[in-house]
Design a protein around this motif. Structure first.
Motif, mmCIF file in Angstrom:
data_model
loop_
_atom_site.group_PDB
_atom_site.id
_atom_site.type_symbol
_atom_site.label_atom_id
_atom_site.label_comp_id
_atom_site.label_asym_id
_atom_site.label_seq_id
_atom_site.Cartn_x
_atom_site.Cartn_y
_atom_site.Cartn_z
ATOM 1 N N GLN A 1598 76.374 -27.257 -37.936
ATOM 2 C CA GLN A 1598 77.837 -27.281 -37.808
ATOM 3 C C GLN A 1598 78.304 -27.913 -36.504
ATOM 4 O OE1 GLN A 1598 79.685 -26.439 -40.291
ATOM 5 N NE2 GLN A 1598 77.968 -25.644 -41.527
ATOM 6 N N LEU A 1599 77.400 -28.207 -35.606
ATOM 7 C CA LEU A 1599 77.787 -28.731 -34.298
ATOM 8 C C LEU A 1599 78.528 -30.066 -34.372
ATOM 9 C CD1 LEU A 1599 74.665 -27.766 -32.167
ATOM 10 C CD2 LEU A 1599 76.903 -26.678 -32.209
ATOM 11 N N PRO A 1600 78.274 -30.897 -35.389
ATOM 12 C CA PRO A 1600 79.044 -32.149 -35.444
ATOM 13 C C PRO A 1600 80.556 -31.936 -35.543
ATOM 14 C CG PRO A 1600 77.100 -32.316 -36.821
ATOM 15 C CD PRO A 1600 77.156 -30.897 -36.362
ATOM 16 N N GLN A 1601 80.998 -30.737 -35.916
ATOM 17 C CA GLN A 1601 82.444 -30.498 -35.967
ATOM 18 C C GLN A 1601 83.076 -30.547 -34.578
ATOM 19 O OE1 GLN A 1601 83.963 -27.201 -38.380
ATOM 20 N NE2 GLN A 1601 81.868 -26.803 -39.081
ATOM 21 N N VAL A 1602 82.259 -30.421 -33.567
ATOM 22 C CA VAL A 1602 82.762 -30.288 -32.203
ATOM 23 C C VAL A 1602 82.829 -31.654 -31.540
ATOM 24 C CG1 VAL A 1602 82.406 -29.180 -29.978
ATOM 25 C CG2 VAL A 1602 81.712 -28.015 -32.082
ATOM 26 N N ASP A 1603 83.980 -31.946 -30.953
ATOM 27 C CA ASP A 1603 84.120 -33.135 -30.114
ATOM 28 C C ASP A 1603 83.632 -32.743 -28.725
ATOM 29 O OD1 ASP A 1603 84.845 -35.280 -28.585
ATOM 30 O OD2 ASP A 1603 86.823 -35.540 -29.494
ATOM 31 N N LEU A 1604 82.342 -32.985 -28.495
ATOM 32 C CA LEU A 1604 81.703 -32.484 -27.292
ATOM 33 C C LEU A 1604 82.306 -33.093 -26.041
ATOM 34 C CD1 LEU A 1604 79.524 -30.606 -26.284
ATOM 35 C CD2 LEU A 1604 77.878 -32.460 -26.474
ATOM 36 N N GLU A 1605 82.624 -34.367 -26.113
ATOM 37 C CA GLU A 1605 83.182 -35.028 -24.933
ATOM 38 C C GLU A 1605 84.523 -34.412 -24.547
ATOM 39 O OE1 GLU A 1605 81.797 -37.198 -22.983
ATOM 40 O OE2 GLU A 1605 79.967 -37.136 -24.187
ATOM 41 N N GLN A 1606 85.352 -34.197 -25.551
ATOM 42 C CA GLN A 1606 86.656 -33.569 -25.288
ATOM 43 C C GLN A 1606 86.483 -32.164 -24.704
ATOM 44 O OE1 GLN A 1606 88.962 -32.819 -28.792
ATOM 45 N NE2 GLN A 1606 90.855 -32.393 -27.673
#
Length: 1637
Positions: A1598-1606
């Motif tokens: 599910q981690l791809p749901q997260v905009d990590l850079e943001q």
């Protein structure tokens, strides 16, 4: 990618390590550790790189990074590879030695990293450290420190390196110049030595078992040589302490011959440090280690140094110290440890040194020596065993020391001796006696204020320690039995050991029981010629005497009785069975009571009965005489304790009474008379009414009357008396006062003899042998002798009266005795009560009166007069605090009552009663209240006695009834409540006396007369209205039962009462006169002109109650004929109304019909005119002032006065709705309204002139009138409820008016429901009022009614709903808001009707949500609150149509700046979820999901109501999310009233969210990011927490749901937030983002 990401996270955190707030730094450090738990190598690499690249980073921040590295290394040492370990070692080594200066935190952190790595990579660490530990170069201090730490943390890894380290270090020692470096070397040598010793002690576990002590000996000696010979001489104290700490463990590693060689220098060198250092614990510890090393090799040098060692160690023990200091306590332990070592190797030398010190007078030396002695007796018992006699003989001088510290120390030594067999040696008994002496110390001798140099705390007091020691030695040391028994018995009788009786008895009981178990039937006490042991008679006397005061001395009574029980066989063989049942009952009695509750008289009687029973069981005259002799012998022992001595006297009398030998009885009585301490006895008599000697003679006279009287007579006629001028002038060469002391005692003996003598023998002896001798002393002026005389006369006359022939006994000395008692009474001060003389004298007269012959009339009058003047004029009875004085007063009053009733009994006729009342009459009318109370109390008592003993042989009139009733009845209104109660009792008795004279039987109960008793409660009330109403009722009762021929005398007496100095009684007389005239005849002529004339003149002249009543009656009559004219004229009176005008207004309410006319007129005048006029006080004033119009204001005040009258009730009841509404609206439109101008000016004039004036505030006057109307209308509950709620005050203020109206409506609905239909009807008509405030008031009232079910019960609901709905278009927003509140109130008042009117209610609420353009409209707020109340009750179908609209409309309010809107909207959101009941449509479910994050975050809202709303809303959302686990979490953590651990709750919630709704991750995170910019600090801090926990629990897919850079960018911004808490939470969340690695 993963490695790069973890490094990036670590880099972000490391950049934030420079935060100024310590909490944020700690959180960053914790986040790094969290990252390290997942990727230790990466985090350590990042930390290493960060420190390497940021050379200029300040050392506090470098310290934080190194601490994080240490934690990661310690937790994951097994996961480190060699390369990483090498890099860390190099970094830590570099950090540690980067600067030469010592920076403790930074270098310590680096050193700790090396130590942590060294637990596994010891070789690599040692390689790096040894590279910086090169021969010829002085190493960095931290390098040496790290080596020392490694030697402790990894003993088996380090010891093999120590030989090379020591060989390298040894040359460095000489090169060290700075003291700080030398201290480091010393610490290292200490640690190296300690680790070596530990290694050698555990060779079986060591990797190299071949290591031997010799391998280190030469290097250690070389280091020793430098440390001892060079560094120990330093001036730096810290260095000297470091050296001496190292020398201790090093001494065990020195070669034996070298140690032996160095001891002559080493020991003095160490001892010298005692003089140089205040804190010597390290010196003592090291010295102990050196001594142990020396003893272990059998050193002979120790003998040479022993004297200096002992002197130095002894000085340390004797140093004055703070016992609470841990360092001092540790030092003492180490010094005593040194003494133990020396005691084991040189016991003779030690004792030769210590014991002479006991002879010194210095307290500290003696205490210290005793402490050492106790320690070596315990710790070196084997070595000390042969020295017991020597040690015991040296204790003689310490036993004589009076210092408490020395005493405690001696007792502790004795305790140690007892455990090791010392006390069995010659001289041991002296030790036991010493402990017993300390047990006998009085408690008051103990120190009271512990301080730095105080004796000790109570728990450590000498007595407490001694008591504990004696009991423990008796019960736990078996060998002490032979020492203590029977030796402890010798301490029972001597007076100086009285304080030790309780512990002595307890120990003796235990010892005796053990001996009984060993030999069941053998005697416990074997005298065998031991003259020091007390005899059975002495033991019995002593234990019985001290048992009389059972609770003193730690409960010595119970302890003494238990010892008696155990010794029964030795006391007398026949007593065993009897005492086995009697003594447990006595002990049980003591257990049931305490020192405060025990009756001393009852307890002594039980003990004397126990003694009598025991004497009867023994039945041996020889034994009884021996016991008597012993009791007489012990009497002087109790000269200082009067209670015990008096009891022992009684015991003597009891044993004499049991004796059969008359010669023995007379002999002992003679001895008692000759040896008595008369002065002591006399002085004690003031406090102890029963003197011991007299009681002894009295008790003896019970069995030996003739012998007792004969012995008293012989004493009077003895040789020493013959030369006296009179019988009782005993000693010619003694002063008169000394003679009085003997006379007092002898007279009291005669009194007690008479009191206890057999009645059949007394009458023949009383005049010749008792009263004859007493009469010789009547002329005395000595107070104590007088008291003895009156007491003895009282006792003798009482005994005569109680005899079977007392009634017919003719006492020839009666008149003489009465006259003498009267003289004694007159001699007492009339204004105070100090002694019981007058009480005793009156009691004596009471008994004398009953005897023949009868007293002459004048003598009787003089007796009554004297007694009354002596008692009645006394000052008021004492305060409750002085219990003795209060008891004396009550007893004296009772004696006076008994005397008067005794006199009345001699003449039971109306005339006899009249005589008594005439004597009391001046006191009944006294201006002093306490005298009236006493007089009325006596009168009531006499009347009750007369009534109870009334004997009517023929129907005769009670001719003075009217006179007596007229005297007592006005006192029913006396200022003193007690007087009023007694007056009613008098009248009650008089009415029953009249019934008795009319022929009714004594047990007849008249209903009318009995009503008097029920009126007593009314008399207790301080309110004059209630008081005089009760007086009126009393007068009515009197009127019903008073014979016609007594009416005139009664009225005449009452008219005289009008001049009573007590105004209350004067007014009561007026009330009773009016009532009697009304009930028994129309004696008032109602002439209106004359009454008006009296009204106008008398009101200005006087305020007497009868004048005021006449005025009221006149106005009432006038008003029945000319109501309008009277009302108009009274309204013209000046405002504010004075008290006379108010009284006249209230008079108009006397008749309901008239009151209704008056109220109607006043109501019309209130409503006719406008309530106020607007005018400007100043020309430039911006807003006009509102000034009340005069006529409505006056009418309001008048209405208040009329409604205040109790008689106006029916009229008010008739007009209640109109009055209620008119006054309620009057209140609303007079808020902030000023009085008329001329009234304001009048108030200012009165204020400037200092005159008191009643203020007139229009709004307050309207509220007062409204309260009066409610009360008079039967709605007192409404008024009281409003008063308790503060509703009346709210009504008067603009800010609280709405709430006040709401509370009034609620109270009306609760307590006045039947009135509401008419009230509502009148209120409906006011909705078109031109005054907004009146519309607001009426709407608020009607709205609140809907919250009660009463409107539904009265079928008013529909009309009320229609009326309020119609007001929704009102121009006033306040009215519209109140309409919504009222419609929502249906949910509370009539919930079953909500579905019926659901569409109407929902429509109104939704329109309220859209009311106006103001985003913070209060109407919208009211709509949200109302919807929350209605949603649970409306029909589901009606709700579904508006559900989404409401949810969307209220969502913006979640983040409103105003707390009320946030709270209301969130709570409404909860109710929307609750209404769905787990069955919501998808569109609404979206709203639920969208609101989840805001609700979670607002749990940290700064406002408690918002938090409570969020708790509720989340609990309601749970079922709609269709996740049982999540719903259960909400229910568990969010219960109302329970504390919330937010972090734990959020963690659990996120775990279930990510398990069951992983697709929501992106949405929840984006919402959370929105709150990163919240204006509330706590919410901003909660947002990254939510983010972190979501990431923590999400699955990897599910981690791809997260905009990590943001997310990272947002968290980096938060790391710069102004709030430290926010920055800390951001750092914590960054640590959790390791999940993305």
């Amino acid at each position: 990618m993963s490695e790069t990401y973890v490094k990036r996270l670590s880099t972000i955190l490391l950049d934030a390590i420079t935060d100024k707030d310590p909490r944020v730094q700690e959180q960053v450090c914790g986040a790094l550790c969290t990252l390290g738990e997942s990727q230790p190598a990466e985090v350590l690499s990042a930390c290493e790189e960060h420190l390497r690249l940021h050379e200029k980073l300040a050392h506090p921040y470098r310290t934080m990074v190194l601490r994080a590295m240490e934690t990661v290394v310690s937790n994951h040492i097994g996961e480190l590879d060699k390369d990483m370990a090498r890099a860390i070692i190099l970094l830590a080594s570099n950090e540690m030695t980067k600067v030469k200066e010592l920076v403790s935190d930074w270098q310590q952190a680096a050193s700790s990293v090396l130590v942590a790595v060294g637990r596994r990579f010891i070789s690599s660490v040692m390689e790096e450290l040894l590279s910086k530990f090169q021969p010829g170069l002085l190493p960095h201090p931290c390098t040496v420190h790290t080596l020392a730490s490694l030697s402790i943390s990894n003993v088996f890894g380090m010891v093999p390196f120590l030989t090379s380290i020591l060989s390298t270090m040894l040359p460095m020692l000489g090169a060290a110049k700075h003291d700080s470096m030398k201290v480091v070397f010393c610490c290292a040598l200490q640690r190296f030595s300690e680790s070596t010793l530990e290694y050698l002690a555990n060779l079986d576990q060591a990797p190299d078992p071949t290591v031997r002590k010799d391998a280190f000996a030469s290097d250690i000696f070389g280091a020793y040589d430098i440390l001892f010979h060079q560094w120990l001489q330093s001036r730096e104290a810290k260095l000297r302490l470091a050296v001496v700490e190292a020398l201790g463990p090093m001494s065990h590693l020195l070669p034996s011959e070298k140690l032996e060689e160095q001891l002559p220098k080493l020991l003095p060198g160490v001892l010298t440090l005692y003089k140089k250092h205040a804190e010597t614990v390290h010196v003592s510890k090291s010295l102990g280690q050196i001594l142990e090393a020396a003893v272990s090799l059998g050193s002979r040098t120790l003998d040479i140094q022993l004297d200096s060692l002992l002197a130095a160690l002894h000085a340390q023990i004797c140093v004055p110290v703070e016992s609470s200091s841990p360092l001092v306590t540790s030092n003492r332990k180490e010094v005593l440890r040194c003494f133990t070592v020396l005691a084991c190797c040189s016991p003779d030398r030690l004792l030769a040194f210590l014991l002479p010190k006991l002879d010194t007078s210095n307290e500290r030396t003696r205490v210290g020596t005793l402490q050492v002695l106790r320690h070596v007796i315990n710790a070196a018992a084997t070595q000390m065993a042969v020295k017991k006699p020597f040690i015991l003989s040296s204790m003689k001088l310490p036993l004589l020391d009076t210092n408490n510290k020395v005493k405690r120390a001696v007792v502790q030594v004795v305790s140690a001796m007892a455990h090791h067999g010392y006390l069995e040696q010659p001289g041991g008994k002296a030790m036991v006696e010493y402990v017993v002496q300390q047990c006998a110390l009085p408690p008051e001798a103990e120190p009271q204020k512990p301080g730095a140099d105080s004796e000790a705390l109570a728990a450590d007091s000498v007595r407490a320690i001694s008591v504990s020691t004696l009991y423990l030695v008796s019960t736990t040391v078996d060998r002490m039995g032979e020492v203590l028994w029977p030796y402890l018995l010798e301490f029972l009788v001597p007076v100086r050991f009285t304080g030790a009786l309780s512990p002595l008895c307890r120990s003796l009981v235990h010892l005796a029981q053990k001996r009984q178990e060993a030999g069941a039937h053998a005697p416990l006490i074997q005298y065998n010629g031991n003259v020091h042991l007390p005899s059975p008679y002495a033991i019995t006397t002593r234990l019985l005497a001290v048992s009389s005061n059972p609770y003193v001395g730690d409960g010595r009574g119970a302890a003494s009785l238990r010892l008696l029980s155990v010794l029964h066989q030795d006391i007398h063989p026949a007593l065993g069975q009897r005492w086995a049942t009697a003594i447990p009952l006595l002990l049980e009695h003591l257990d049931e009571y305490s020192e405060e509750t025990l009756s001393q008289k009852e307890w002594e009687e039980k003990l004397l009965m126990f003694l009598r029973d025991s004497l009867a069981v023994v039945s041996d005259n020889t034994w009884v005489c021996q016991l008597t002799l012993e009791m007489c012998k012990q009497l002087p022992n109790y000269n200082g304790t009067p209670l015990e001595k008096n009891f022992l006297y009684k015991c003597v009398g009891t044993t004499l009474g049991a004796a059969s030998s008359k010669e023995a009885v007379r002999k002992h009585l003679q001895e008692l008379l000759e040896t008595a301490r008369y002065q002591e006895e006399r002085e004690r008599e003031v406090a102890a009414p029963q003197r011991g000697l007299a009681c002894c003679f009295g008790i003896c006279a019970t069995s030996h009357l003739d012998d007792t009287l004969a012995q008293l007579e012989d004493f009077v006629k003895s040789d020493v008396l013959r030369k006296s001028a009179g019988i009782f002038n005993i000693f010619k060469d003694r002063s008169e006062s000394e003679a009085d002391k003997v006379r007092s005692a002898l007279i009291l003996c005669y009194g007690h003899v008479a009191a206890r003598a057999p009645c059949e023998l007394l009458l023949a002896r009383v005049e010749a042998d008792v009263f004859r001798n007493m009469s010789q002393c009547f002329s005395t002026k000595d107070p104590a002798l007088r008291l003895s005389l009156v007491q003895s006369v009282c006792m003798a006359t009482q005994a005569v009266c109680s005899s079977a022939h007392g009634g017919s006994f003719h006492l020839s000395r009666k008149a003489e005795l009465v006259a003498q008692m009267v003289e004694f009474i007159k001699a007492e001060p009339p204004d105070s009560l100090r002694t019981p003389i007058r009480r005793k004298a009156m009691l004596a007269c009471t008994y004398l009166v009953t005897l023949e012959p009868a007293l002459e009339e004048q003598v009787q009058a003089d007796l009554i007069h004297s007694c009354l003047h002596s008692v009645m004029a006394m000052l008021p009875e004492p305060e409750e605090g002085d219990s003795h004085q209060e008891s004396l007063y009550l007893d004296t009053m009772q004696a006076l009552k008994d005397l008067l009733t005794s006199l009345l009994q001699r003449n039971m006729t109306p005339q006899g009663l009249q005589v008594m009342v005439e004597h009391l009459s001046p006191w009944i009318k006294s201006p002093r209240g306490h005298e009236r109370v006493r007089a009325l109390g006596l009168s009531a008592c006499l009347l009750q006695f007369f009534l109870e003993h009334l004997q009517i042989s023929a129907l005769v009139p009670f001719h003075n009834l009217g006179l007596l009733v007229g005297l007592f009845s006005p006192r029913c209104a006396d200022l003193w409540p007690a007087t009023r109660r007694e007056a009613v009792s008098c009248v009650h008795s008089l009415l029953y006396l009249q019934l008795g004279y009319e022929g009714f039987s004594r047990d007849y109960r008249d209903d009318v007369a009995e009503q008097l008793l029920s009126l007593k409660d009314g008399l207790a009330h301080p309110d004059p209205t209630i008081l005089f109403h009760t007086c009126h009722s009393i007068a009515q009762i009197i009127a019903k039962r008073l014979p016609p021929d007594q009416l005139i005398s009664l009225l005449l007496t009452l008219f005289e009462g009008l001049g009573d100095p007590d105004k209350n009684c004067s007014r009561a007389a007026t009330v009773m006169i009016n009532c009697l005239l009304k009930e028994r005849g129309n004696m008032l002529q109602e002439k209106v002109p004359e009454i008006v004339s009296v009204l106008r003149s008398k009101l200005q002249e006087t305020r007497e109650e009868h004048v005021l009543q006449a005025a009221q009656h006149s106005v009432f009559v006038l008003a029945t004929h000319h109501c309008a004219a009277v009302v108009s004229s009274l309204l013209g009176s000046p405002l504010p109304f004075d008290s006379h005008t108010c009284t006249l207004w209230r008079a108009l309410a006397l008749e309901p019909g008239l009151a209704a006319q008056v109220l109607g007129l006043l109501l019309e005048k209130i409503s006719r005119d406008v309530p106020f006029k607007e005018s400007r006080a100043f020309l430039l004033s911006s807003t006009p002032d509102r000034v009340a119009t005069l006529l409505p204001l006056a009418a309001t005040c008048a209405l208040h006065e009329v409604a205040s009258a109790p008689a106006s009730g029916p009229a008010v009841l008739e007009l209640c709705p109109q009055l209620f509404v008119a006054l309620l609206l009057r209140v609303s439109c007079t808020m902030g309204v000023h009085p008329p101008r001329h009234l304001q000016a009048k108030e200012r004039r009165n204020a400037s002139s200092g005159l008191a004036s009643r203020s007139l505030e229009p709004c307050s006057s309207a509220v007062d009138a409204l309260q009066a109307v409610l009360v008079r209308g039967g709605n007192e509950d409404v008024v009281q409820h409003m008063e308790l709620d503060g509703g009346w005050q709210l009504l008067k203020t603009s800010a609280g008016h709405e709430e006040g109206v709401t509370r009034l409506a609620s109270a009306m609905a609760k307590f006045a429901g039947p009135r509401l239909p008419m009230v509502m009807k009148v209120l409906f008509a006011t909705q078109s009022s031109v005054y907004e405030v009146q519309r607001v008031t009426s709407t608020a009232f009607l709205a609140e009614l809907l919250s009660s079910n009463v409107v539904n019960d009265l079928m008013l609901l529909e009309s009320l709903l229609d009326n309020l709905t119609a007001r929704q278009k009102d121009t006033s927003a306040r009215v519209r808001r109140l309409v919504l509140r009222g419609l929502a109130n249906v949910a509370s008042g009539s919930p079953e009707k909500v579905q019926t009117h659901g569409p109407q209610l929902l429509t109104a609420m939704i329109s309220g949500l859209d009311d106006g353009d103001d985003p913070h409209s209060l109407v919208a707020l009211e709509a949200m609150v109302g919807l929350a109340r209605l949603l649970d009750l409306v029909d589901t179908w009606d709700l579904r149509t508006v559900l989404l609209h409401i949810a969307v409309r209220i969502r913006p309010f979640f983040d409103s700046e105003r707390m009320e809107f946030r709270s209301a909207s969130i709570r409404l959101f909860g109710h929307l979820n609750k209404a769905c009941r787990g069955d919501c449509e998808d569109v609404f479910l979206e709203q639920v999901v969208g609101g989840l994050a805001p609700l979670l975050l607002h749990l940290q809202d700064p406002q408690a109501p918002v938090v409570a709303a969020c708790r509720f809303a989340l609990c309601m959302c749970g079922p709609n999310l269709e996740c049982e686990e999540l719903a259960a979490v909400f229910q568990k953590h969010l219960q109302e009233g329970h504390g919330l651990h937010f972090g734990e709750f959020l963690n659990t919630t996120c775990k279930h969210l990510m398990r069951h709704f992983p697709d929501l991750l992106g949405r929840l995170l984006s919402t959370s990011l929105f709150y990163f910019k919240s204006s509330w600090e706590d919410v901003r801090a909660a947002a990254p927490m939510l983010t972190g926990f979501l990431v923590l629990h999400v699955e990897a897919e599910q981690l791809p749901q997260v905009d990590l850079e943001q997310l990272l960018a947002a968290l980096q911004l938060l790391l710069k937030d102004p709030a430290p808490e926010v920055r800390a939470k951001a750092a914590e969340t960054l640590g959790r983002l390791v999940k993305f690695a």
